[in-house]
Design a protein around this motif. Structure first.
Motif, PDB file in Angstrom:
ATOM      1  N   LEU A   1      69.835  13.523  57.744  1.00  0.00           N
ATOM      2  CA  LEU A   1      69.787  14.769  56.991  1.00  0.00           C
ATOM      3  C   LEU A   1      69.340  14.464  55.559  1.00  0.00           C
ATOM      4  CD1 LEU A   1      72.912  16.883  58.026  1.00  0.00           C
ATOM      5  CD2 LEU A   1      70.569  16.982  58.882  1.00  0.00           C
TER       6      LEU A   1
ATOM      7  N   TYR B   1      63.643  26.923  56.423  1.00  0.00           N
ATOM      8  CA  TYR B   1      63.277  26.582  55.040  1.00  0.00           C
ATOM      9  C   TYR B   1      63.636  27.751  54.125  1.00  0.00           C
ATOM     10  CZ  TYR B   1      60.247  23.012  57.229  1.00  0.00           C
ATOM     11  OH  TYR B   1      59.754  21.991  57.976  1.00  0.00           O
TER      12      TYR B   1
ATOM     13  N   ARG C   1      73.886  21.309  61.408  1.00  0.00           N
ATOM     14  CA  ARG C   1      73.242  21.373  60.095  1.00  0.00           C
ATOM     15  C   ARG C   1      74.231  21.841  59.036  1.00  0.00           C
ATOM     16  NH1 ARG C   1      67.514  21.967  61.403  1.00  0.00           N
ATOM     17  NH2 ARG C   1      67.374  22.606  63.549  1.00  0.00           N
TER      18      ARG C   1
ATOM     19  N   HIS D   1      65.144  10.615  60.525  1.00  0.00           N
ATOM     20  CA  HIS D   1      65.991  11.503  61.325  1.00  0.00           C
ATOM     21  C   HIS D   1      67.374  11.733  60.729  1.00  0.00           C
ATOM     22  CE1 HIS D   1      62.798  11.665  64.180  1.00  0.00           C
ATOM     23  NE2 HIS D   1      62.721  10.355  64.152  1.00  0.00           N
TER      24      HIS D   1
ATOM     25  N   LEU E   1      56.836   4.820  64.680  1.00  0.00           N
ATOM     26  CA  LEU E   1      57.699   5.969  64.432  1.00  0.00           C
ATOM     27  C   LEU E   1      56.928   7.275  64.533  1.00  0.00           C
ATOM     28  CD1 LEU E   1      59.982   4.954  61.443  1.00  0.00           C
ATOM     29  CD2 LEU E   1      60.741   5.858  63.634  1.00  0.00           C
TER      30      LEU E   1
ATOM     31  N   ARG F   1      60.893  26.598  61.975  1.00  0.00           N
ATOM     32  CA  ARG F   1      61.239  25.754  60.825  1.00  0.00           C
ATOM     33  C   ARG F   1      61.085  26.536  59.528  1.00  0.00           C
ATOM     34  NH1 ARG F   1      58.351  21.956  63.835  1.00  0.00           N
ATOM     35  NH2 ARG F   1      56.499  22.426  62.617  1.00  0.00           N
TER      36      ARG F   1
ATOM     37  N   MET G   1      57.699  17.744  56.970  1.00  0.00           N
ATOM     38  CA  MET G   1      56.820  18.594  57.774  1.00  0.00           C
ATOM     39  C   MET G   1      56.573  19.953  57.114  1.00  0.00           C
ATOM     40  SD  MET G   1      58.516  17.652  61.445  1.00  0.00           S
ATOM     41  CE  MET G   1      57.681  18.743  62.598  1.00  0.00           C
TER      42      MET G   1
ATOM     43  N   GLU H   1      70.139  20.569  54.537  1.00  0.00           N
ATOM     44  CA  GLU H   1      70.789  20.630  55.848  1.00  0.00           C
ATOM     45  C   GLU H   1      69.823  20.290  56.974  1.00  0.00           C
ATOM     46  OE1 GLU H   1      70.531  23.006  53.631  1.00  0.00           O
ATOM     47  OE2 GLU H   1      72.519  23.715  53.023  1.00  0.00           O
ATOM     48  N   MET H   2      68.566  20.000  56.636  1.00  0.00           N
ATOM     49  CA  MET H   2      67.577  19.684  57.664  1.00  0.00           C
ATOM     50  C   MET H   2      67.223  18.193  57.577  1.00  0.00           C
ATOM     51  SD  MET H   2      65.264  23.119  57.306  1.00  0.00           S
ATOM     52  CE  MET H   2      64.409  22.988  58.873  1.00  0.00           C
TER      53      MET H   2
ATOM     54  N   ALA I   1      60.363   6.141  55.566  1.00  0.00           N
ATOM     55  CA  ALA I   1      60.141   6.491  56.977  1.00  0.00           C
ATOM     56  C   ALA I   1      61.334   6.131  57.850  1.00  0.00           C
ATOM     57  CB  ALA I   1      58.884   5.803  57.502  1.00  0.00           C
TER      58      ALA I   1
ATOM     59  N   LEU J   1      65.570  20.143  47.886  1.00  0.00           N
ATOM     60  CA  LEU J   1      65.253  19.830  49.281  1.00  0.00           C
ATOM     61  C   LEU J   1      65.975  20.810  50.191  1.00  0.00           C
ATOM     62  CD1 LEU J   1      65.592  15.962  49.153  1.00  0.00           C
ATOM     63  CD2 LEU J   1      63.482  17.264  49.358  1.00  0.00           C
ATOM     64  N   PHE J   2      65.557  20.834  51.472  1.00  0.00           N
ATOM     65  CA  PHE J   2      66.304  21.574  52.481  1.00  0.00           C
ATOM     66  C   PHE J   2      67.349  20.591  53.005  1.00  0.00           C
ATOM     67  CE2 PHE J   2      61.796  22.930  52.604  1.00  0.00           C
ATOM     68  CZ  PHE J   2      61.962  24.129  51.940  1.00  0.00           C
TER      69      PHE J   2
ATOM     70  N   GLU K   1      61.855  16.873  58.952  1.00  0.00           N
ATOM     71  CA  GLU K   1      61.598  18.317  58.890  1.00  0.00           C
ATOM     72  C   GLU K   1      61.234  18.739  57.471  1.00  0.00           C
ATOM     73  OE1 GLU K   1      64.240  20.556  62.262  1.00  0.00           O
ATOM     74  OE2 GLU K   1      65.337  19.449  60.755  1.00  0.00           O
ATOM     75  N   ASN K   2      61.859  18.110  56.482  1.00  0.00           N
ATOM     76  CA  ASN K   2      61.506  18.393  55.096  1.00  0.00           C
ATOM     77  C   ASN K   2      60.049  18.030  54.821  1.00  0.00           C
ATOM     78  OD1 ASN K   2      63.650  19.139  52.801  1.00  0.00           O
ATOM     79  ND2 ASN K   2      64.712  18.223  54.542  1.00  0.00           N
TER      80      ASN K   2
ATOM     81  N   TYR L   1      67.473  28.132  53.762  1.00  0.00           N
ATOM     82  CA  TYR L   1      68.182  27.133  52.955  1.00  0.00           C
ATOM     83  C   TYR L   1      67.762  27.161  51.495  1.00  0.00           C
ATOM     84  CZ  TYR L   1      70.118  25.231  57.229  1.00  0.00           C
ATOM     85  OH  TYR L   1      70.800  25.087  58.395  1.00  0.00           O
TER      86      TYR L   1
END
Lengths: 319, 254
Positions: free
Chosen positions: B148, A201, A318, B146, A8, A197, B100, B92-93, B142, B89-90, B97-98, A204
């Motif tokens: 949300l 962040y 989103r 991908h 992954l 990004r 990252m 909507e992402m 993991a 958390l974010f 991405e969170n 949001y």
């Protein structure tokens, strides 16, 4: 680490444009390239205006859609670009292309002057400050000698590319098409980068973003400046196309119209913003037949869209 | 020298003294806890440590460096990461991405290199993604990379908050009531995960927790608060036997 995860984690970065979407994008591009060969001067002129709004809306989308900052004075940066080109070519005999970097620098500077003190505030205050900034720039342009006062500047030099002078409607159509494509590429590239990004962040959850190590003021300032730079470049080309500019092109209404394009299509997402920008430019033309009822019909159409598609016509997944 | 050292920390809102001369320290590689009844000032202390509140007096040192009054992002960059009591958390992402987001302060490429698609920028993006995936794998989510973040189960959202904080490669991680809202099974998993954070990555852990069972189980040292003051400090056994603690907290809870 388990094997499943290592495969992954080797997953490549997503492509700039999804394959299923690429075909549609290429078809749209082919239509856009062919348009001046089939359309008359009036249609080409309207399409050029639409492309100008695409660039402006993509720029404002960085500020509003990505970073979540409400900017009500965006036309001011458009004016900075237009006046930089206007003044430097007509008063100082600059080559058009040399005015673009100067305009970008001027927009950055203006962005820092307005952004640095105000981006520490929450969004509602920012809206008021940017509203004021938009008006200040317009009123300055109205009252200075170098900007030509209320009547503005005339005789702005047409740009040349390798000895070829951009003159006709079609030439500027292609120039704006190139600029719009560049803006799309720039937005796509930045949207999925580290800084892009960071804007999401901050949009949001500002506190969570700060807690995870993001300098929120710096992130917002960079979004604001990048939006400013894009508007200023659009302004440079606009001045060259019109050869005459006046403060009335950069009113609060102009800022609202650009913001409308961003919100209408679905802020935060490039296809939606492009669609919104085109609608904002086309709607007045399509409704020309409605005569004096035009503003009423426009308003009703917009209200209907807001009522039935509150996240825009082509919203961000989103949400 | 202790990794985290708090000396005479004071905080007040108007006339209300929220924290009064708080001193304690956390050794490198430890799992410690801060406990106290509701309103004792735990979260306020937490917010001072992470830069969200500016203390009125006293000092906070991280690895010997003063961090008192620095903004939150600077403190995170210096190696102190946090999670939030009510998950932030974010949503909507994507989950990835969170995760990252934690790497933001460990990377440097900006707008211009992203537009130019510089090779070094692409490599850095790959590194950020790989780090995000690694920490998602570490906390065991993991396979949801991908999706949300808002679509995760509550327990997995807690795990994602941990992955996000760990992705900033901290020296010490501060967990604000990580067991809030978890069932018994999930609490056991959490205890296991907290031990793994320390044992496998060497990251020091400081918990703020309400759940006495969890605190006693996992902590090597406990600091007890009441009314903005420290009333006890020691091993779980010592704290459990302390009459002041029993009076202030355990007596009413158990």
């Amino acid at each position: 680490m388990s094997d499943g995860a290592s495969t992954l984690s080797a997953a490549p970065q997503p492509p700039l444009v999804r394959r299923s979407f690429l075909l549609w994008a290429l078809a749209a591009l082919a239509c856009a390239l062919a348009l001046p060969h089939f359309a008359n001067a009036y249609v080409t002129e309207v399409a050029t205006t639409a492309l100008l709004y695409v660039v402006l809306c993509l720029g404002l989308n960085i500020v509003v859609g990505y970073a979540g900052l409400l900017d009500l004075g965006y036309a001011a940066f458009f004016a900075v670009g237009a006046y930089t080109t206007g003044i430097l070519t007509s008063e100082f005999g600059f080559n058009f292309w040399l005015t673009i970097p100067v305009a970008m620098a001027a927009a950055c500077l203006a962005g820092i002057i307005i952004g640095a003190p105000t981006l520490r505030l929450r969004s509602d205050y920012l809206a008021i400050v940017t509203l004021g900034f938009g008006e200040i720039v317009r009123i300055i342009a109205r009252n200075l000698d170098i900007t030509g006062g209320a009547s503005g500047l005339v005789g702005i030099e047409r740009p040349e590319i390798l000895g070829f002078k951009l003159m006709q409607v079609q030439h500027f159509y292609y120039a704006f098409l190139a600029l719009a494509l560049l803006a799309v590429f720039v937005c796509l590239s930045v949207e999925r980068s580290r800084m892009g990004r960071a804007w999401f962040y901050v949009r949001y959850d500002e506190d969570a973003a700060a807690g995870i190590g993001i300098n929120r003021v710096s992130a917002k300032l960079q979004a604001y400046m990048m939006g400013a730079v894009i508007a200023s470049v659009a302004g440079c080309l606009y001045a060259a196309k019109m050869t005459a500019i006046s403060p009335e092109s950069f009113t609060f209404n102009q800022s609202l119209l650009i913001l409308l394009g961003v919100v209408l299509g679905g802020m935060g997402r490039i296809p939606g913003v492009v669609l919104g920008a085109i609608l904002v430019a086309l709607l007045p033309e399509v409704l020309r037949g409605a005569g004096t009822y035009r503003p009423l019909v426009t308003a009703v159409a917009l209200l209907a869209i807001m009522l039935f598609r509150p996240n825009g016509l082509w919203p961000d997944k989103r949400g | 020298m202790a990794l985290l050292e708090v000396r005479d920390l004071r905080l007040s809102f108007g006339g209300l003294k929220v924290l009064q001369d708080i001193s304690f320290s956390v050794e490198k590689g430890a799992i410690n806890s801060l406990i106290g009844p509701n309103g004792a000032g735990k979260t306020s202390l937490f917010n001072c440590l992470t830069g969200f509140y500016k203390p009125k007096g006293g000092s906070i040192r991280l690895g010997g460096r003063p961090i008192t009054g620095l903004p939150p992002h600077r403190i995170t960059a210096l190696g102190l990461a946090r999670t939030f009591q009510n998950i932030r958390l974010f949503k909507e992402m994507s989950v990835l991405e969170n995760a990252m987001s934690g790497q933001h302060c460990r990377s440097r490429h900006g707008i211009v290199s992203a537009i130019l698609h510089l090779p070094s920028q692409r490599r850095e993006e790959d590194r950020i993604r790989a780090a995000g995936m690694r920490w998602l794998d570490f906390v065991g989510i993991a396979e949801h990379a991908h999706r949300l973040a808002g679509g995760l189960s509550y327990g997995d959202q807690r795990r994602l908050e941990l992955a996000r904080a760990l992705a900033s490669t901290p020296e010490i991680i501060l967990l604000d009531e990580p067991a809030a809202g978890l069932n018994e099974r999930e609490k056991l998993d959490l205890v296991h995960l907290i031990r793994r954070i320390r044992d496998e990555t060497g990251v020091t852990v400081l918990l703020i927790e309400h759940d006495m069972g969890l605190v006693m189980q996992v902590s090597e040292k406990i600091v007890v608060f009441d009314y903005g003051q420290k009333i006890a400090d020691g091993t779980p056994e010592a704290v459990r036997a302390d009459p002041k603690v029993i009076e202030a907290y355990l007596g009413t809870e158990d």
